[in-house]
Scaffold this motif. Structure first.
Motif, PDB file in Angstrom:
ATOM      1  N   PRO A  21       7.539 -11.866  -7.598  1.00  0.00           N
ATOM      2  CA  PRO A  21       7.572 -10.798  -6.587  1.00  0.00           C
ATOM      3  C   PRO A  21       6.904  -9.506  -7.056  1.00  0.00           C
ATOM      4  N   PHE A  22       7.019  -9.185  -8.341  1.00  0.00           N
ATOM      5  CA  PHE A  22       6.319  -8.011  -8.862  1.00  0.00           C
ATOM      6  C   PHE A  22       4.811  -8.191  -8.755  1.00  0.00           C
ATOM      7  N   VAL A  23       4.346  -9.387  -9.082  1.00  0.00           N
ATOM      8  CA  VAL A  23       2.913  -9.664  -8.985  1.00  0.00           C
ATOM      9  C   VAL A  23       2.457  -9.563  -7.530  1.00  0.00           C
ATOM     10  N   GLN A  24       3.235 -10.121  -6.615  1.00  0.00           N
ATOM     11  CA  GLN A  24       2.894 -10.032  -5.195  1.00  0.00           C
ATOM     12  C   GLN A  24       2.854  -8.588  -4.718  1.00  0.00           C
ATOM     13  N   ALA A  25       3.858  -7.798  -5.121  1.00  0.00           N
ATOM     14  CA  ALA A  25       3.886  -6.388  -4.712  1.00  0.00           C
ATOM     15  C   ALA A  25       2.668  -5.643  -5.234  1.00  0.00           C
ATOM     16  N   ALA A  26       2.286  -5.920  -6.481  1.00  0.00           N
ATOM     17  CA  ALA A  26       1.104  -5.270  -7.045  1.00  0.00           C
ATOM     18  C   ALA A  26      -0.154  -5.659  -6.273  1.00  0.00           C
ATOM     19  N   PHE A  27      -0.216  -6.913  -5.827  1.00  0.00           N
ATOM     20  CA  PHE A  27      -1.389  -7.342  -5.052  1.00  0.00           C
ATOM     21  C   PHE A  27      -1.416  -6.676  -3.680  1.00  0.00           C
ATOM     22  N   TYR A  28      -0.281  -6.721  -2.973  1.00  0.00           N
ATOM     23  CA  TYR A  28      -0.238  -6.140  -1.630  1.00  0.00           C
ATOM     24  C   TYR A  28      -0.408  -4.624  -1.651  1.00  0.00           C
ATOM     25  N   SER A  29      -0.115  -3.994  -2.786  1.00  0.00           N
ATOM     26  CA  SER A  29      -0.302  -2.547  -2.868  1.00  0.00           C
ATOM     27  C   SER A  29      -1.772  -2.165  -2.802  1.00  0.00           C
ATOM     28  N   MET A  30      -2.646  -3.118  -2.975  1.00  0.00           N
ATOM     29  CA  MET A  30      -4.087  -2.855  -2.890  1.00  0.00           C
ATOM     30  C   MET A  30      -4.692  -3.408  -1.610  1.00  0.00           C
ATOM     31  N   THR A  31      -3.839  -3.572  -0.582  1.00  0.00           N
ATOM     32  CA  THR A  31      -4.298  -4.047   0.722  1.00  0.00           C
ATOM     33  C   THR A  31      -3.767  -3.124   1.809  1.00  0.00           C
ATOM     34  N   ASP A  32      -4.223  -3.355   3.038  1.00  0.00           N
ATOM     35  CA  ASP A  32      -3.717  -2.607   4.192  1.00  0.00           C
ATOM     36  C   ASP A  32      -2.816  -3.486   5.051  1.00  0.00           C
ATOM     37  N   TRP A  33      -2.109  -4.400   4.419  1.00  0.00           N
ATOM     38  CA  TRP A  33      -1.254  -5.348   5.133  1.00  0.00           C
ATOM     39  C   TRP A  33      -0.184  -4.614   5.928  1.00  0.00           C
ATOM     40  N   SER A  34      -0.012  -5.034   7.191  1.00  0.00           N
ATOM     41  CA  SER A  34       0.986  -4.408   8.054  1.00  0.00           C
ATOM     42  C   SER A  34       2.365  -5.033   7.882  1.00  0.00           C
ATOM     43  N   GLY A  35       2.420  -6.216   7.284  1.00  0.00           N
ATOM     44  CA  GLY A  35       3.695  -6.880   7.088  1.00  0.00           C
ATOM     45  C   GLY A  35       4.056  -7.861   8.160  1.00  0.00           C
ATOM     46  N   TYR A  36       3.355  -7.842   9.286  1.00  0.00           N
ATOM     47  CA  TYR A  36       3.712  -8.697  10.420  1.00  0.00           C
ATOM     48  C   TYR A  36       2.573  -9.616  10.842  1.00  0.00           C
ATOM     49  N   THR A  37       1.454  -9.566  10.160  1.00  0.00           N
ATOM     50  CA  THR A  37       0.320 -10.436  10.477  1.00  0.00           C
ATOM     51  C   THR A  37      -0.174 -11.113   9.197  1.00  0.00           C
ATOM     52  N   ALA A  38      -0.963 -12.159   9.386  1.00  0.00           N
ATOM     53  CA  ALA A  38      -1.512 -12.870   8.224  1.00  0.00           C
ATOM     54  C   ALA A  38      -2.809 -12.248   7.745  1.00  0.00           C
ATOM     55  N   GLU A  39      -3.389 -11.330   8.515  1.00  0.00           N
ATOM     56  CA  GLU A  39      -4.658 -10.714   8.143  1.00  0.00           C
ATOM     57  C   GLU A  39      -4.427  -9.387   7.429  1.00  0.00           C
ATOM     58  N   PHE A  40      -5.241  -9.147   6.438  1.00  0.00           N
ATOM     59  CA  PHE A  40      -5.215  -7.857   5.755  1.00  0.00           C
ATOM     60  C   PHE A  40      -6.536  -7.675   5.026  1.00  0.00           C
ATOM     61  N   ASN A  41      -6.834  -6.444   4.715  1.00  0.00           N
ATOM     62  CA  ASN A  41      -8.074  -6.098   4.023  1.00  0.00           C
ATOM     63  C   ASN A  41      -7.752  -5.533   2.646  1.00  0.00           C
ATOM     64  N   PHE A  42      -8.598  -5.845   1.689  1.00  0.00           N
ATOM     65  CA  PHE A  42      -8.436  -5.335   0.333  1.00  0.00           C
ATOM     66  C   PHE A  42      -9.016  -3.925   0.267  1.00  0.00           C
ATOM     67  N   VAL A  43      -8.161  -2.953  -0.139  1.00  0.00           N
ATOM     68  CA  VAL A  43      -8.585  -1.544  -0.154  1.00  0.00           C
ATOM     69  C   VAL A  43      -8.600  -0.968  -1.567  1.00  0.00           C
ATOM     70  N   GLY A  44      -8.324  -1.762  -2.563  1.00  0.00           N
ATOM     71  CA  GLY A  44      -8.357  -1.267  -3.938  1.00  0.00           C
ATOM     72  C   GLY A  44      -7.248  -0.272  -4.223  1.00  0.00           C
ATOM     73  N   LEU A  45      -7.618   0.842  -4.805  1.00  0.00           N
ATOM     74  CA  LEU A  45      -6.644   1.867  -5.198  1.00  0.00           C
ATOM     75  C   LEU A  45      -6.483   2.959  -4.150  1.00  0.00           C
ATOM     76  N   ASN A  46      -6.972   2.723  -2.936  1.00  0.00           N
ATOM     77  CA  ASN A  46      -6.881   3.753  -1.899  1.00  0.00           C
ATOM     78  C   ASN A  46      -5.443   4.128  -1.564  1.00  0.00           C
ATOM     79  N   ASN A  47      -4.549   3.131  -1.580  1.00  0.00           N
ATOM     80  CA  ASN A  47      -3.147   3.432  -1.281  1.00  0.00           C
ATOM     81  C   ASN A  47      -2.550   4.381  -2.324  1.00  0.00           C
ATOM     82  N   PHE A  48      -2.903   4.192  -3.575  1.00  0.00           N
ATOM     83  CA  PHE A  48      -2.378   5.066  -4.621  1.00  0.00           C
ATOM     84  C   PHE A  48      -2.977   6.467  -4.514  1.00  0.00           C
ATOM     85  N   LEU A  49      -4.232   6.558  -4.082  1.00  0.00           N
ATOM     86  CA  LEU A  49      -4.830   7.871  -3.862  1.00  0.00           C
ATOM     87  C   LEU A  49      -4.156   8.577  -2.690  1.00  0.00           C
TER      88      LEU A  49
END
Length: 341
Positions: free
Chosen positions: A60-88
């Protein structure tokens, strides 16, 4: 004077050398046989817990680290990889920056105050009795031990709701008592609705609910200290405060360190208490903590990728806190005779 022949000395030395080689080869070359009992023991008591830990903790930690670099909404199967934008974004998010400040404040105050109170109570119950005779605690110590543990066994959400009603501005017990004592300014005082009092009230509730458990932890640790040490200190004329500071705390240092880390982790994640006391985050977000902001972002705003980045930051802050506790303990003398922490 007894003398030994050179031949006998040489023979004895050769025998000792052969014996040493046999022992060394036996100790170094001996291997445990892979019996059915050994393999089953390792599989059940090492392999199975390791698999469970990897599946339910590490993955689960690995999954959270991966999803933290996406724009996943949590309710769909589609998401885009955004890198470190969320942390910025987090560095520019005033709500999350405020939540970090509130969480750090709780982590600094709650563990320290809780441990100090728990140590005081534990000392009184174990060695705070009469100064003469056998070392013992105060009278009816068993009763105080049981009563002090009650708050810990109550679910956290029940504790939060109970204290929210007690601090209710209109019909709460606190305002009722203060008003009855002649303090009319507290007739309808909003303890959880005022910036200056909301966070202290939250900290008070958390401390109240945790003191009993850590008091029992320290009681068990103090019981392991030989009574002769306390008797010797009393004979030397040491005061109770000096005994507590110079004897009790150093001898149960490992227990205090463990308690401090656990309390710090809990203080950085007091979602249940804060949500139960101030569901909206308090006046002007004065009680908003990281876990509460993470929950809002994920389930109210549908930004699971962004909230996963908050979770990663929470994990980093928690690890830094634990590292600081270990470092302070080491620098203040928390090491064994060999100089290891």
């Amino acid at each position: 004077m007894t003398s030994f022949a050179p031949d006998s000395l040489d023979a004895a030395g050769a025998m000792a050398a052969r014996s040493g080689r046999r022992k060394a080869s036996g100790a170094g070359g001996r291997r445990r046989k892979l019996t059915a009992d050994y393999v089953s023991f390792m599989a059940v008591f090492l392999g199975l817990p390791l698999v469970i830990f990897i599946v339910f903790v590490i993955w689960p930690f690995v999954q959270a680290a991966f999803y933290s670099m996406t724009d996943w909404s949590g309710y769909t199967a589609e998401f885009n990889f955004v890198g470190l934008n969320n942390f910025l974004r987090l560095t520019e998010d005033p709500r999350f920056v405020n939540a970090i400040g509130n969480s750090v404040a709780v982590a600094l105050v709650v563990p320290f105050v809780t441990i100090v109170i728990a140590l005081v109570f534990a000392t009184l119950i174990t060695v705070g009795g009469a100064e003469k005779g056998q070392v013992r605690g105060i009278r009816n110590s068993s009763f105080y031990r049981v009563v002090s543990f009650f708050p810990y066994v109550i679910p956290a959400i029940a504790v939060a709701i109970m204290w929210r009603l007690i601090f209710d501005p209109s019909g709460g017990l606190v305002n009722g008592i203060l008003t009855a004592l002649g303090m009319e300014q507290f007739e309808s005082f909003p303890w959880l609705g005022t910036v200056s009092t909301a966070m202290p009230v939250v900290m008070f509730v958390v401390i109240w609910s945790m003191v009993g458990f850590y008091m029992l932890l320290f009681i068990a640790a103090i019981k392991g200290v030989p009574a002769e040490i306390y008797e010797a200190a009393r004979i030397d004329g040491a005061s109770r405060l000096r005994i507590a500071v110079s004897i009790t705390v150093p001898l149960i240092r490992d227990n205090v360190q463990t308690a401090y880390i656990y309390l710090g982790i809990m203080a950085l994640d007091i979602f249940v208490f804060v949500q139960g006391l101030t569901p909206s985050g308090g006046p002007e977000s004065s009680t908003l903590v990281m876990a509460q902001q993470l929950f809002r972002t994920a389930f109210a705003e549908g930004q699971f990728g962004y909230s996963s980045a908050m979770g990663v930051v929470m994990a980093i802050v928690t690890l830094v806190f634990a590292a600081l506790v270990f470092t302070v303990n080491y620098l203040t003398g928390g090491r064994d005779e060999k100089g290891n922490a």
